[in-house]
Design an enzyme around this catalytic site. Structure first.
Site, short mmCIF file in Angstrom:
data_model
loop_
_atom_site.label_atom_id
_atom_site.label_comp_id
_atom_site.label_asym_id
_atom_site.label_seq_id
_atom_site.Cartn_x
_atom_site.Cartn_y
_atom_site.Cartn_z
CB CYS A 1 -0.95 -0.03 1.21
SG CYS A 1 -0.09 0.00 2.80
NE ARG A 2 -0.42 7.27 2.17
CZ ARG A 2 0.03 7.57 3.39
NH1 ARG A 2 1.29 7.92 3.55
NH2 ARG A 2 -0.76 7.53 4.43
#
Length: 135
Positions: A93-94
């Protein structure tokens, strides 16, 4: 009354666009979703899943990744062609928070070979490209 009709048309148009985009995503996922020729910590994943939003995914992603937002991953897993509980799956993800949640969801659904890549920036630095013969 004209103003009310205009709002109804806009709502219907938004519904049509959202429905079209969801169908397009499912069609694209049903084609080949196999990961690029890379290794993560010495392991070649069969699938790389980006669990960020579609908007985040569109701004850039790991080559070969498919987008299954974490809040929809449970519903969309069955639409990924070739994905099985025995597949090696790398998720990211981030920052790492959503990928950790996605790992738990996948494990609860019987996936046993799930790798948490954490955030996209650190993952991009740790992926190693490999030639097809050596992978």
């Amino acid at each position: 009354q004209l103003e009310s009709l205009t709002y109804q048309r806009c709502d219907y148009a938004r519904f049509e666009v959202n429905t079209f985009l969801r169908l397009l995503l499912l069609v694209l996922m049903s084609f080949s979703a196999l990961a690029a020729d890379v290794r993560y910590n010495g392991v070649k994943p069969d699938f790389i899943i980006d669990v960020r939003t579609a908007e985040e995914f569109s701004t850039g992603h790991i080559d070969g990744a498919i987008n299954l937002p974490v809040d929809q991953i449970g519903q969309q897993l069955s639409g990924v062609k070739g994905l099985k509980p025995g597949s090696t799956v790398l998720v990211y993800c981030r920052s790492g928070r959503r990928s950790a949640a996605a790992v738990r969801i996948l494990q609860q659904r019987g996936y046993t070979r799930v790798l948490d890549g954490g955030g996209i920036e650190s993952l991009a630095k740790s992926l190693k490209q490999c030639a097809s013969a050596s992978c």
